[in-house]
Design a protein around this motif. Structure first.
Motif, PDB file in Angstrom:
ATOM      1  N   SER A  45       1.727   6.960  -6.783  1.00 22.22           N
ATOM      2  CA  SER A  45       0.805   8.047  -7.120  1.00 22.22           C
ATOM      3  C   SER A  45       1.484   9.409  -6.969  1.00 22.22           C
ATOM      4  CB  SER A  45      -0.454   7.973  -6.267  1.00 22.22           C
ATOM      5  OG  SER A  45      -0.181   8.329  -4.933  1.00 22.22           O
ATOM      6  N   VAL A  46       2.334   9.548  -5.970  1.00 15.99           N
ATOM      7  CA  VAL A  46       3.068  10.807  -5.792  1.00 15.99           C
ATOM      8  C   VAL A  46       4.042  11.014  -6.951  1.00 15.99           C
ATOM      9  CG1 VAL A  46       4.681  12.048  -4.296  1.00 15.99           C
ATOM     10  CG2 VAL A  46       2.774  10.791  -3.307  1.00 15.99           C
TER      11      VAL A  46
ATOM     12  N   GLY B  72       0.818  -1.213   0.000  1.00 15.72           N
ATOM     13  CA  GLY B  72       0.000   0.000   0.000  1.00 15.72           C
ATOM     14  C   GLY B  72       0.849   1.258   0.000  1.00 15.72           C
ATOM     15  N   LEU B  73       1.921   1.261   0.773  1.00 17.46           N
ATOM     16  CA  LEU B  73       2.828   2.409   0.773  1.00 17.46           C
ATOM     17  C   LEU B  73       3.487   2.602  -0.595  1.00 17.46           C
ATOM     18  CD1 LEU B  73       4.560   2.086   4.249  1.00 17.46           C
ATOM     19  CD2 LEU B  73       3.059   3.911   3.487  1.00 17.46           C
ATOM     20  N   ASN B  74       3.829   1.503  -1.262  1.00 17.40           N
ATOM     21  CA  ASN B  74       4.423   1.608  -2.595  1.00 17.40           C
ATOM     22  C   ASN B  74       3.423   2.143  -3.616  1.00 17.40           C
ATOM     23  OD1 ASN B  74       7.044   0.845  -2.084  1.00 17.40           O
ATOM     24  ND2 ASN B  74       6.581  -1.324  -2.265  1.00 17.40           N
ATOM     25  N   ILE B  75       2.169   1.723  -3.511  1.00 18.94           N
ATOM     26  CA  ILE B  75       1.141   2.257  -4.422  1.00 18.94           C
ATOM     27  C   ILE B  75       0.950   3.749  -4.170  1.00 18.94           C
ATOM     28  CG2 ILE B  75      -1.318   2.167  -5.002  1.00 18.94           C
ATOM     29  CD1 ILE B  75      -1.165  -0.862  -4.427  1.00 18.94           C
ATOM     30  N   PHE B  76       0.906   4.137  -2.909  1.00 15.72           N
ATOM     31  CA  PHE B  76       0.782   5.557  -2.562  1.00 15.72           C
ATOM     32  C   PHE B  76       1.973   6.344  -3.101  1.00 15.72           C
ATOM     33  CE2 PHE B  76       0.748   9.300   0.090  1.00 15.72           C
ATOM     34  CZ  PHE B  76      -0.580   9.545   0.297  1.00 15.72           C
ATOM     35  N   GLN B  77       3.157   5.792  -2.954  1.00 14.00           N
ATOM     36  CA  GLN B  77       4.370   6.445  -3.434  1.00 14.00           C
ATOM     37  C   GLN B  77       4.349   6.588  -4.960  1.00 14.00           C
ATOM     38  OE1 GLN B  77       7.916   4.130  -2.760  1.00 14.00           O
ATOM     39  NE2 GLN B  77       9.102   5.969  -2.350  1.00 14.00           N
TER      40      GLN B  77
ATOM     41  N   ASN C 151      11.165  21.786 -17.726  1.00 14.37           N
ATOM     42  CA  ASN C 151      12.104  21.779 -16.612  1.00 14.37           C
ATOM     43  C   ASN C 151      12.452  20.321 -16.273  1.00 14.37           C
ATOM     44  OD1 ASN C 151      13.595  22.281 -14.360  1.00 14.37           O
ATOM     45  ND2 ASN C 151      11.934  23.255 -13.203  1.00 14.37           N
ATOM     46  N   PRO C 152      13.722  19.946 -16.308  1.00 11.89           N
ATOM     47  CA  PRO C 152      14.083  18.552 -16.005  1.00 11.89           C
ATOM     48  C   PRO C 152      14.148  18.240 -14.510  1.00 11.89           C
ATOM     49  CG  PRO C 152      16.040  19.773 -16.569  1.00 11.89           C
ATOM     50  CD  PRO C 152      14.877  20.717 -16.767  1.00 11.89           C
ATOM     51  N   LEU C 153      14.063  19.244 -13.664  1.00 12.82           N
ATOM     52  CA  LEU C 153      14.218  19.031 -12.233  1.00 12.82           C
ATOM     53  C   LEU C 153      13.191  18.060 -11.636  1.00 12.82           C
ATOM     54  CD1 LEU C 153      15.880  19.762  -9.750  1.00 12.82           C
ATOM     55  CD2 LEU C 153      14.304  21.662  -9.377  1.00 12.82           C
ATOM     56  N   PRO C 154      11.895  18.160 -11.960  1.00 10.77           N
ATOM     57  CA  PRO C 154      10.950  17.184 -11.386  1.00 10.77           C
ATOM     58  C   PRO C 154      11.287  15.744 -11.769  1.00 10.77           C
ATOM     59  CG  PRO C 154       9.744  19.023 -12.310  1.00 10.77           C
ATOM     60  CD  PRO C 154      11.170  19.195 -12.718  1.00 10.77           C
ATOM     61  N   HIS C 155      11.758  15.523 -12.981  1.00 12.97           N
ATOM     62  CA  HIS C 155      12.082  14.174 -13.417  1.00 12.97           C
ATOM     63  C   HIS C 155      13.309  13.649 -12.678  1.00 12.97           C
ATOM     64  CE1 HIS C 155       9.194  15.529 -16.150  1.00 12.97           C
ATOM     65  NE2 HIS C 155       9.533  14.838 -17.214  1.00 12.97           N
ATOM     66  N   VAL C 156      14.273  14.514 -12.440  1.00  9.70           N
ATOM     67  CA  VAL C 156      15.472  14.109 -11.704  1.00  9.70           C
ATOM     68  C   VAL C 156      15.109  13.791 -10.248  1.00  9.70           C
ATOM     69  CG1 VAL C 156      17.720  14.915 -10.867  1.00  9.70           C
ATOM     70  CG2 VAL C 156      17.013  15.398 -13.207  1.00  9.70           C
ATOM     71  N   LEU C 157      14.240  14.595  -9.660  1.00  9.59           N
ATOM     72  CA  LEU C 157      13.808  14.331  -8.292  1.00  9.59           C
ATOM     73  C   LEU C 157      13.074  13.003  -8.192  1.00  9.59           C
ATOM     74  CD1 LEU C 157      12.586  17.862  -7.181  1.00  9.59           C
ATOM     75  CD2 LEU C 157      14.614  16.645  -6.397  1.00  9.59           C
ATOM     76  N   ILE C 158      12.279  12.678  -9.192  1.00  5.97           N
ATOM     77  CA  ILE C 158      11.547  11.418  -9.182  1.00  5.97           C
ATOM     78  C   ILE C 158      12.505  10.242  -9.329  1.00  5.97           C
ATOM     79  CG2 ILE C 158       9.839  10.029 -10.412  1.00  5.97           C
ATOM     80  CD1 ILE C 158       8.791  12.295  -8.565  1.00  5.97           C
ATOM     81  N   LEU C 159      13.525  10.378 -10.157  1.00  7.03           N
ATOM     82  CA  LEU C 159      14.518   9.304 -10.261  1.00  7.03           C
ATOM     83  C   LEU C 159      15.182   9.045  -8.911  1.00  7.03           C
ATOM     84  CD1 LEU C 159      16.247   9.997 -13.679  1.00  7.03           C
ATOM     85  CD2 LEU C 159      14.843   8.043 -13.065  1.00  7.03           C
TER      86      LEU C 159
ATOM     87  N   ALA D  14      13.862   9.754  -5.995  1.00 10.05           N
ATOM     88  CA  ALA D  14      12.834   9.212  -5.102  1.00 10.05           C
ATOM     89  C   ALA D  14      12.581   7.733  -5.377  1.00 10.05           C
ATOM     90  CB  ALA D  14      11.542  10.009  -5.258  1.00 10.05           C
ATOM     91  N   ILE D  15      12.683   7.314  -6.629  1.00  9.64           N
ATOM     92  CA  ILE D  15      12.509   5.898  -6.952  1.00  9.64           C
ATOM     93  C   ILE D  15      13.612   5.072  -6.301  1.00  9.64           C
ATOM     94  CG2 ILE D  15      12.631   4.221  -8.842  1.00  9.64           C
ATOM     95  CD1 ILE D  15      11.141   6.300 -10.563  1.00  9.64           C
ATOM     96  N   VAL D  16      14.829   5.547  -6.364  1.00 10.85           N
ATOM     97  CA  VAL D  16      15.946   4.828  -5.740  1.00 10.85           C
ATOM     98  C   VAL D  16      15.753   4.760  -4.225  1.00 10.85           C
ATOM     99  CG1 VAL D  16      18.433   4.908  -5.305  1.00 10.85           C
ATOM    100  CG2 VAL D  16      17.550   5.390  -7.588  1.00 10.85           C
ATOM    101  N   VAL D  17      15.357   5.862  -3.613  1.00  8.81           N
ATOM    102  CA  VAL D  17      15.118   5.869  -2.175  1.00  8.81           C
ATOM    103  C   VAL D  17      13.940   4.956  -1.830  1.00  8.81           C
ATOM    104  CG1 VAL D  17      14.405   7.333  -0.233  1.00  8.81           C
ATOM    105  CG2 VAL D  17      16.124   8.141  -1.846  1.00  8.81           C
ATOM    106  N   GLY D  18      12.914   4.950  -2.668  1.00 12.06           N
ATOM    107  CA  GLY D  18      11.755   4.081  -2.441  1.00 12.06           C
ATOM    108  C   GLY D  18      12.121   2.616  -2.492  1.00 12.06           C
ATOM    109  N   ILE D  19      12.968   2.230  -3.428  1.00  6.87           N
ATOM    110  CA  ILE D  19      13.407   0.836  -3.511  1.00  6.87           C
ATOM    111  C   ILE D  19      14.207   0.463  -2.266  1.00  6.87           C
ATOM    112  CG2 ILE D  19      14.936  -0.732  -4.773  1.00  6.87           C
ATOM    113  CD1 ILE D  19      14.043   0.726  -7.326  1.00  6.87           C
ATOM    114  N   ALA D  20      15.062   1.367  -1.821  1.00 10.68           N
ATOM    115  CA  ALA D  20      15.869   1.085  -0.627  1.00 10.68           C
ATOM    116  C   ALA D  20      14.986   0.944   0.612  1.00 10.68           C
ATOM    117  CB  ALA D  20      16.904   2.187  -0.425  1.00 10.68           C
ATOM    118  N   THR D  21      14.024   1.826   0.787  1.00  5.72           N
ATOM    119  CA  THR D  21      13.163   1.745   1.963  1.00  5.72           C
ATOM    120  C   THR D  21      12.245   0.522   1.898  1.00  5.72           C
ATOM    121  OG1 THR D  21      11.581   3.269   0.956  1.00  5.72           O
ATOM    122  CG2 THR D  21      13.195   4.199   2.471  1.00  5.72           C
ATOM    123  N   THR D  22      11.811   0.156   0.700  1.00  4.52           N
ATOM    124  CA  THR D  22      10.989  -1.048   0.563  1.00  4.52           C
ATOM    125  C   THR D  22      11.791  -2.295   0.913  1.00  4.52           C
ATOM    126  OG1 THR D  22       9.635  -0.010  -1.144  1.00  4.52           O
ATOM    127  CG2 THR D  22       9.575  -2.410  -1.022  1.00  4.52           C
ATOM    128  N   SER D  23      13.021  -2.356   0.446  1.00  4.49           N
ATOM    129  CA  SER D  23      13.842  -3.524   0.781  1.00  4.49           C
ATOM    130  C   SER D  23      14.136  -3.579   2.283  1.00  4.49           C
ATOM    131  CB  SER D  23      15.132  -3.520  -0.035  1.00  4.49           C
ATOM    132  OG  SER D  23      15.916  -2.402   0.288  1.00  4.49           O
TER     133      SER D  23
END
Length: 119
Positions: free
Chosen positions: A43-44, A36-41, A71-79, A81-90
């Motif tokens: 969506s963000v 559920g947290l991953n699905i919520f993430q 602006n490429p900044l939002p895409h870089v921030l999401i990249l 965040a994806i790495v941080v999300g994978i680390a926190t999920t693991s």
């Protein structure tokens, strides 16, 4: 009603956010809470990417005839965040494994019940 197709991304964001929120609140299973947290993430992530889109914008590469740049900044921030999300999920899954080894279950109510019996 003509604006509805343009807001399609935001409706998907809202639906995914509510599904993830419901999974976190309603489920007692720790793995389901992580999902559920991953699905919520997710969506963000979609929300940030949708907000970063510029109508008629081009990649931020200087070229002749291009007036608008995205602006490429939002895409870089999401990249990031994806790495941080994978680390926190693991890490969360590793903690669930350790909880299962210690308590013999991953159901929240059973874990709370076992904690009350301990001296």
């Amino acid at each position: 009603m003509t604006a509805f197709p343009g807001l399609y991304n935001y409706w998907i964001v809202i639906v995914l956010m509510m599904i993830g929120f419901y999974a976190v609140i309603a489920s007692g299973n720790l793995v389901k809470k992580l999902i559920g947290l991953n699905i919520f993430q997710t969506s963000v992530f979609l929300f940030y990417i949708s907000m970063g889109r510029v109508s008629g914008g081009s990649a931020p590469i200087i070229a002749e005839g291009v007036q608008r740049y995205s602006n490429p900044l939002p895409h870089v921030l999401i990249l990031t965040a994806i790495v941080v999300g994978i680390a926190t999920t693991s890490l969360g899954l590793a903690l669930v494994v350790r909880i299962q080894e210690a308590f013999g279950t991953i159901e929240e109510q059973e874990i709370y019940g076992q904690g009350e019996e301990a001296p």
